[in-house]
Design a protein around this motif. Structure first.
Motif, PDB file in Angstrom:
ATOM      1  N   ARG A  42       0.796  -1.230   0.000  1.00 20.53           N
ATOM      2  CA  ARG A  42       0.000   0.000   0.000  1.00 20.53           C
ATOM      3  C   ARG A  42       0.825   1.276   0.000  1.00 20.53           C
ATOM      4  O   ARG A  42       0.498   2.235  -0.696  1.00 20.53           O
ATOM      5  CB  ARG A  42      -0.971  -0.015   1.184  1.00 20.53           C
ATOM      6  CG  ARG A  42      -2.029  -1.100   1.055  1.00 20.53           C
ATOM      7  CD  ARG A  42      -2.997  -1.054   2.211  1.00 20.53           C
ATOM      8  NE  ARG A  42      -4.032  -2.073   2.017  1.00 20.53           N
ATOM      9  CZ  ARG A  42      -4.357  -2.985   2.910  1.00 20.53           C
ATOM     10  NH1 ARG A  42      -3.691  -3.044   4.053  1.00 20.53           N
ATOM     11  NH2 ARG A  42      -5.320  -3.853   2.668  1.00 20.53           N
ATOM     12  N   ASP A  43       1.880   1.299   0.794  1.00 16.51           N
ATOM     13  CA  ASP A  43       2.680   2.529   0.881  1.00 16.51           C
ATOM     14  C   ASP A  43       3.449   2.824  -0.408  1.00 16.51           C
ATOM     15  O   ASP A  43       3.934   3.940  -0.578  1.00 16.51           O
ATOM     16  CB  ASP A  43       3.689   2.424   2.029  1.00 16.51           C
ATOM     17  CG  ASP A  43       3.013   2.394   3.383  1.00 16.51           C
ATOM     18  OD1 ASP A  43       1.966   3.045   3.535  1.00 16.51           O
ATOM     19  OD2 ASP A  43       3.519   1.717   4.286  1.00 16.51           O
ATOM     20  N   ARG A  44       3.542   1.840  -1.274  1.00 17.52           N
ATOM     21  CA  ARG A  44       4.379   1.990  -2.469  1.00 17.52           C
ATOM     22  C   ARG A  44       3.559   2.131  -3.760  1.00 17.52           C
ATOM     23  O   ARG A  44       4.138   2.212  -4.845  1.00 17.52           O
ATOM     24  CB  ARG A  44       5.312   0.781  -2.591  1.00 17.52           C
ATOM     25  CG  ARG A  44       6.137   0.508  -1.316  1.00 17.52           C
ATOM     26  CD  ARG A  44       6.926  -0.776  -1.453  1.00 17.52           C
ATOM     27  NE  ARG A  44       7.462  -1.263  -0.194  1.00 17.52           N
ATOM     28  CZ  ARG A  44       8.744  -1.149   0.190  1.00 17.52           C
ATOM     29  NH1 ARG A  44       9.615  -0.574  -0.600  1.00 17.52           N
ATOM     30  NH2 ARG A  44       9.144  -1.625   1.359  1.00 17.52           N
ATOM     31  N   THR A  45       2.221   2.143  -3.636  1.00 17.01           N
ATOM     32  CA  THR A  45       1.380   2.067  -4.833  1.00 17.01           C
ATOM     33  C   THR A  45       1.279   3.363  -5.609  1.00 17.01           C
ATOM     34  O   THR A  45       1.161   3.355  -6.836  1.00 17.01           O
ATOM     35  CB  THR A  45      -0.044   1.609  -4.457  1.00 17.01           C
ATOM     36  OG1 THR A  45      -0.554   2.487  -3.441  1.00 17.01           O
ATOM     37  CG2 THR A  45      -0.043   0.179  -3.959  1.00 17.01           C
ATOM     38  N   ASN A  46       1.292   4.513  -4.918  1.00 18.27           N
ATOM     39  CA  ASN A  46       1.175   5.795  -5.616  1.00 18.27           C
ATOM     40  C   ASN A  46       1.862   6.883  -4.799  1.00 18.27           C
ATOM     41  O   ASN A  46       2.154   6.692  -3.615  1.00 18.27           O
ATOM     42  CB  ASN A  46      -0.301   6.149  -5.883  1.00 18.27           C
ATOM     43  CG  ASN A  46      -1.101   6.307  -4.607  1.00 18.27           C
ATOM     44  OD1 ASN A  46      -0.852   7.202  -3.809  1.00 18.27           O
ATOM     45  ND2 ASN A  46      -2.081   5.412  -4.398  1.00 18.27           N
ATOM     46  N   PRO A  47       2.136   8.044  -5.406  1.00 17.10           N
ATOM     47  CA  PRO A  47       2.863   9.110  -4.718  1.00 17.10           C
ATOM     48  C   PRO A  47       2.232   9.567  -3.403  1.00 17.10           C
ATOM     49  O   PRO A  47       2.940   9.841  -2.434  1.00 17.10           O
ATOM     50  CB  PRO A  47       2.881  10.238  -5.749  1.00 17.10           C
ATOM     51  CG  PRO A  47       2.867   9.528  -7.063  1.00 17.10           C
ATOM     52  CD  PRO A  47       1.954   8.348  -6.847  1.00 17.10           C
ATOM     53  N   GLU A  48       0.910   9.652  -3.341  1.00 14.53           N
ATOM     54  CA  GLU A  48       0.260  10.131  -2.128  1.00 14.53           C
ATOM     55  C   GLU A  48       0.401   9.134  -0.980  1.00 14.53           C
ATOM     56  O   GLU A  48       0.626   9.515   0.170  1.00 14.53           O
ATOM     57  CB  GLU A  48      -1.220  10.435  -2.396  1.00 14.53           C
ATOM     58  CG  GLU A  48      -1.449  11.668  -3.246  1.00 14.53           C
ATOM     59  CD  GLU A  48      -0.839  12.922  -2.645  1.00 14.53           C
ATOM     60  OE1 GLU A  48      -0.744  13.006  -1.403  1.00 14.53           O
ATOM     61  OE2 GLU A  48      -0.447  13.823  -3.411  1.00 14.53           O
ATOM     62  N   ALA A  49       0.251   7.850  -1.285  1.00 19.45           N
ATOM     63  CA  ALA A  49       0.408   6.824  -0.248  1.00 19.45           C
ATOM     64  C   ALA A  49       1.838   6.817   0.279  1.00 19.45           C
ATOM     65  O   ALA A  49       2.072   6.684   1.486  1.00 19.45           O
ATOM     66  CB  ALA A  49       0.045   5.452  -0.810  1.00 19.45           C
ATOM     67  N   SER A  50       2.814   6.978  -0.616  1.00 14.02           N
ATOM     68  CA  SER A  50       4.223   7.004  -0.208  1.00 14.02           C
ATOM     69  C   SER A  50       4.515   8.229   0.651  1.00 14.02           C
ATOM     70  O   SER A  50       5.244   8.146   1.648  1.00 14.02           O
ATOM     71  CB  SER A  50       5.128   7.019  -1.441  1.00 14.02           C
ATOM     72  OG  SER A  50       4.946   5.853  -2.216  1.00 14.02           O
TER      73      SER A  50
END
Length: 197
Positions: A147-155
Motif C-alpha cells: 500500500r505505501d508503495r502504490t502511488n505518490p500520495e500513499a508514499s
C-alpha cells in the motif's frame, strides 16, 4: 481532483506504514545532542560493521554545537571503509521523492529533510532508509510492502506520519545519499569530496 482522490484513498486504506518506537541506543557520547545524522547511519549500517565502534568514531567527529553535516563525518566513515555518495537525482523526480524512494526494497540510504514547525522555524534533519524501515527518533516507520508503495500520495503519507501537522507545518526531502563500502584510499576521498557538494 485526481490528487485529492488519491489523498482520500490513501487515508482511508487500512494498514500502511506503522510507527514503532525506536529502541536502539541513543548516541550520547558526542559533543552535542543533534545526532539525527548519526542515528540514521546507525540504522542502516551493514551487519558486518561494529555499530558501537562506528558510531563512537562518528560521534567524535561532531561539531561542538549545531547540526552535524555529511562533510563533518567524511573521514570518520572512511576510517571504517564507508562513504556517503549523493544520489539525489535518482529519487527527486516527478511524482515526488517519497514515491521513488519507497520503490527500493533493499538499500542503505540517508535522506536529508527540511522540517518547518508551526512557528515557521526550519532546520535540517536526517533519516535512514533500508527498503523496509524509515529510521528516525523517537519513532521509526515500518513501511507496508504494497500500500505505501502504490502511488505518490500513499508514499508521502508513510513519511508524513513521522511529522504530524500538530507539530510541523511542512517537510521536504532535499537530498539523498547512498551508504556503501569502499577501500580507504585518497582516490575515494577525492571522489567523495565531489559527490557530497
Amino acid at each position: 481532483q485526481k490528487g485529492r482522490a488519491l489523498i482520500k484513498t490513501a487515508k482511508m486504506k487500512d494498514g500502511g506504514s506503522r510507527l514503532v518506537r525506536n529502541k536502539s541506543i541513543m548516541l550520547m557520547c558526542g559533543p552535542n545532542n543533534r545526532t539525527c545524522l548519526l542515528d540514521s547511519i546507525q540504522g542502516i549500517l551493514p551487519v558486518t560493521k561494529n555499530k558501537e565502534l562506528v558510531c563512537s568514531t562518528l560521534a567524535s567527529s561532531m561539531p561542538v554545537e549545531g547540526d552535524t553535516s555529511i562533510w563533518d563525518i567524511t573521514k570518520a566513515l572512511a576510517s571504517h571503509g564507508l562513504m556517503l555518495e549523493r544520489v539525489s537525482g535518482k529519487y527527486i523526480l516527478k511524482g515526488g521523492a517519497p514515491f521513488h524512494l519507497l520503490q527500493e526494497r533493499q538499500c542503505r540510504l540517508v535522506i536529508h529533510i527540511k522540517l518547518t514547525n508551526l512557528k515557521s522555524e526550519t532546520w535540517s534533519h536526517f533519516v535512514g532508509w533500508d527498503g523496509g524501515v524509515i529510521y528516525d527518533r523517537p519513532f521509526t516507520s515500518k513501511v507496508n510492502n504494497t500500500r505505501d508503495r502504490t502511488n505518490p500520495e500513499a508514499s508521502k503519507m508513510a513519511f508524513a506520519k513521522l511529522y504530524p501537522k500538530a507539530e510541523f507545518s511542512s517537510w521536504q526531502i532535499t537530498s539523498v545519499f547512498k551508504l556503501h563500502s569502499v577501500s580507504s584510499t585518497s582516490d575515494n576521498m577525492t571522489r567523495l569530496s565531489r559527490t557530497i557538494v
